[in-house]
Design a protein around this motif. Structure first.
Motif, short mmCIF file in Angstrom:
data_model
loop_
_atom_site.label_atom_id
_atom_site.label_comp_id
_atom_site.label_asym_id
_atom_site.label_seq_id
_atom_site.Cartn_x
_atom_site.Cartn_y
_atom_site.Cartn_z
N GLY A 33 0.04 -10.25 -5.55
CA GLY A 33 -0.27 -8.99 -4.39
C GLY A 33 0.12 -7.96 -4.40
N ASN A 34 1.60 -7.45 -4.40
CA ASN A 34 2.10 -6.37 -4.49
C ASN A 34 1.45 -5.14 -5.54
OD1 ASN A 34 3.87 -6.69 -1.97
ND2 ASN A 34 5.15 -7.73 -3.74
N GLU A 35 0.96 -6.09 -6.84
CA GLU A 35 0.78 -4.60 -7.27
C GLU A 35 -0.84 -4.72 -7.03
OE1 GLU A 35 2.45 -7.18 -11.86
OE2 GLU A 35 0.14 -7.08 -11.47
N LEU A 36 -1.39 -5.37 -6.48
CA LEU A 36 -2.85 -5.10 -5.74
C LEU A 36 -3.11 -3.99 -4.51
CD1 LEU A 36 -6.05 -5.50 -5.77
CD2 LEU A 36 -5.57 -7.40 -4.38
N LYS A 37 -2.43 -4.32 -3.68
CA LYS A 37 -1.99 -3.53 -2.77
C LYS A 37 -1.56 -1.75 -3.14
CE LYS A 37 -0.02 -5.85 1.19
NZ LYS A 37 0.76 -6.87 1.01
N ASP A 38 -0.86 -1.52 -4.55
CA ASP A 38 -0.42 -0.98 -4.79
C ASP A 38 -1.45 -0.09 -5.62
OD1 ASP A 38 2.23 -0.55 -4.30
OD2 ASP A 38 3.09 -1.55 -6.26
N TYR A 39 -2.26 -0.53 -6.60
CA TYR A 39 -3.94 -0.28 -7.07
C TYR A 39 -4.50 0.14 -6.45
CZ TYR A 39 -8.20 -1.04 -9.07
OH TYR A 39 -9.68 -1.41 -9.13
N LEU A 40 -4.41 -0.27 -5.19
CA LEU A 40 -5.46 0.05 -3.52
C LEU A 40 -4.87 1.27 -3.09
CD1 LEU A 40 -7.08 -3.27 -2.09
CD2 LEU A 40 -7.90 -2.26 -3.62
N LEU A 41 -3.99 1.73 -3.20
CA LEU A 41 -3.43 3.03 -2.51
C LEU A 41 -3.03 3.87 -3.63
CD1 LEU A 41 0.45 1.54 -1.61
CD2 LEU A 41 -1.72 2.53 -0.01
N LYS A 42 -3.48 3.49 -5.02
CA LYS A 42 -4.04 4.61 -5.91
C LYS A 42 -5.53 5.20 -5.78
CE LYS A 42 -0.50 3.54 -9.24
NZ LYS A 42 -0.04 2.63 -10.14
N LYS A 43 -6.16 3.71 -5.56
CA LYS A 43 -7.29 4.85 -5.64
C LYS A 43 -7.72 4.78 -3.60
CE LYS A 43 -8.85 2.13 -9.38
NZ LYS A 43 -9.86 2.85 -9.91
N ASP A 44 -6.87 5.50 -3.27
CA ASP A 44 -7.18 6.09 -1.53
C ASP A 44 -7.51 4.76 -0.87
OD1 ASP A 44 -6.59 8.40 -2.63
OD2 ASP A 44 -8.76 8.75 -3.38
#
Lengths: 247, 306
Positions: free
Chosen positions: B271-282
């Motif tokens: 879950g947290n990895e997904l959130k980080d990934y999405l933040l990086k994708k703006d």
């Protein structure tokens, strides 16, 4: 400033004493996905027929892609695409024949038709099916194909009248992928639906009740305004007040 | 007693390669409101036509109230009510004339069974002199239901009664079905709207002529194989695309104002990895919540696994 492609001012259609569409005024922007909702009998079909240049308004004004709904109906027809659950393609022609037929109607050259057919068939993954009669295709494929054909001539606006009715949930979502792509290319999407989750996919939504536009806003703002947690709730709140029960 | 019994029904129409019904078996209980849920072309109408003795199956056996659809077809016709998907009453007869006609055909009268249809009929009674062809969609639907009920059938077959009907009228119609069920009539109803599944006692999910699952709506959703999450951000179109490219994603589908996703494996960090990934994708305003699967989630999952 956003470019306006549909503009109506107090657009009205009366049949005898019955006012099917009552002074509707709204604007739709270029590339927008505009959801046109309302209960059965609210006047959606009447309004849509006027916007397509198929029915002459009783009063009011409207311009579609810059053309007037009273005087320039032929220009309107050339600049829009249309599909519905009922009318889409010719079932007794095959896929290629349908594309060629509609391309011809919209005045595309042979060269253009050939290029567009290849691209479209590749995009939809229909290489193996091109010689199949459209009547033999599953409904979902038919509707995806019909949509692609409706925008073959790169119209400024495409009108979709319940395009996903009866379509399976996976294909319904693929259909919306196609809608997003077309909207990204600057084609304006004007769509009616009975699926309330699809209302959420629109940039803005209007709700027609008894011939009038009762609400028009983004799904988010509508939900806030009517204190509903889904568009289903918004629809119910607005439509249950309807007095008219026609079809 | 079982009101409807289907065992290993097969049906392929002439000139078609793909079967309309492929080994369909299920049973419905007495007084049950049973839903057949599936898109156009799934085989729902073929099934209704076999059960109402209008077409013959290629193989397999079907019974309605213990009577065989082939050998006892005349008896079945007396005890079932059928409302086809296409409006099939006489358009040039009035509301009243249609009702009287169907009552007479079944050797009964409007008076005799008035109690059964009363609640529905009073809504169209003000228009009883109007020709059926001149009625609105909602009123046609109510008249068709009255005509299907006029001989007090044991089993009622309703083929897509709510297709093309708006959300408010659909709710109203399901209210009527509930009331009929309480009067002891078994109902087999089909619908392409997944959100109506929850209103049935039990449902069968049907696709391409095959039953994918049969159970109560609640049990079907409990059987969803993976934990399901709802995701939202301020760019929903882009989010769908980005989610599909996330390495741990198993399924990802748009569901109104959220996208529903499941993961390949259940690790705490995902879950947290997904959130980080999405933040990086703006993406911003990212929401990620566990969500209970609905019938449509289950339908999509079953379609994908077929």
């Amino acid at each position: 400033m956003k470019e306006i492609v549909i503009k109506t001012e107090k657009l009205t259609k009366q049949f005898g004493n019955f006012i099917a569409a009552n002074e509707i005024s709204f604007e739709v922007y270029k590339g927008e996905i505009f959801g046109f909702l309302g209960a059965n009998g609210a006047g959606k079909t009447t309004a849509m027929r006027m916007l397509c240049g198929l029915s002459r308004p009783t009063s009011g004004n409207a311009t579609i892609a810059g053309f007037d709904v009273y005087r320039q109906t032929e220009e309107i027809k050339k600049n829009i695409g249309y599909m519905s659950q009922k009318f889409s393609l010719y079932e007794d022609l095959n896929i290629l024949e349908n594309i060629r037929f509609f391309g011809g109607i919209y005045g595309l050259s042979r060269q253009e038709i050939r290029e567009k057919s290849e691209k479209l068939i590749d995009q939809l993954g229909l290489e193996m099916e091109v010689k199949k009669l459209v009547g033999e295709l599953p409904l979902g494929w038919k509707q995806k194909l019909a949509f692609s054909v409706a925008i073959l001539h790169e119209p400024s606006i495409v009108f979709l009248d319940e395009p996903t009715g009866g379509v399976d949930p996976v294909t319904r979502r693929q259909f919306w992928d196609l809608i997003y792509e077309a909207s990204d290319r600057g084609i304006t999407i004007f769509v009616t639906t009975h699926y309330m989750d699809e209302a959420e996919y629109c940039n803005r939504v209007s709700m027609m009740v008894d011939g009038k536009i009762e609400a028009l806003d983004t799904p988010g703002n509508l939900k806030m305004k009517y204190a509903a947690n889904s568009m289903d709730g918004v629809f119910y709140e607005l439509a249950r007040g309807a007095k008219r029960k026609a079809d | 007693m079982k009101d409807v019994v289907l065992s290993n029904i097969h049906k392929t129409y002439k000139g078609r390669d793909i079967p309309a019904l492929n080994d369909v078996s299920f049973e419905t209980g007495e007084g049950e409101l049973f839903g057949l849920i599936g898109p156009d072309g799934a085989g729902k109408t073929s099934l209704f036509r076999i059960l109402t003795t209008l077409i013959l199956p290629d193989s397999g056996c079907a019974k309605v109230c213990g009577k065989d659809v082939v050998n006892d077809y005349k008896e079945i016709r007396k005890i079932v009510g059928y409302m086809p998907g296409k409006f099939s009453l006489y358009q040039d007869l009035s509301v009243e004339e249609n009702l009287n006609f169907f009552a007479t055909v079944f050797n009964t009268s409007l008076k005799k069974n008035y109690d059964l249809i009363k609640d529905i009929y009073i809504q169209i009674e003000p228009f009883k002199k109007r020709r059926a062809g001149q009625l609105s969609g909602g009123m046609k639907q109510k008249l068709a239901l009255c005509c299907a009920l006029i001989h007090k059938p044991k089993v009622l077959f309703l083929d897509e009664p709510t297709t093309g009907v708006d959300a408010v009228s659909r709710k109203e119609f399901w209210g009527m079905l509930k009331a009929l069920k309480e009067q002891g009539i078994s109902i087999l109803v089909s619908t392409p709207y997944m959100d109506e599944a929850d209103l049935c006692d039990r449902i069968a999910l049907i696709q391409n002529g095959k039953i994918m699952s049969i159970d109560t709506p609640h049990s079907i959703t409990l059987n969803y194989p993976d934990p399901l999450y709802a995701v939202q951000s301020d760019q929903m179109g882009k989010l769908l695309h980005d989610l599909r490219n996330f390495r741990e994603i198993k399924s990802c589908n748009a569901f109104g104002d959220y996208h529903h996703i499941s993961f390949v494996s259940e690790r705490k960090e995902t879950g947290n990895e997904l959130k980080d990934y999405l933040l990086k994708k703006d993406h911003s305003n990212i929401k990620l919540n566990a969500v209970a699967p609905g019938i449509e989630d289950c339908f999509i999952q079953l379609m994908d696994s077929e």
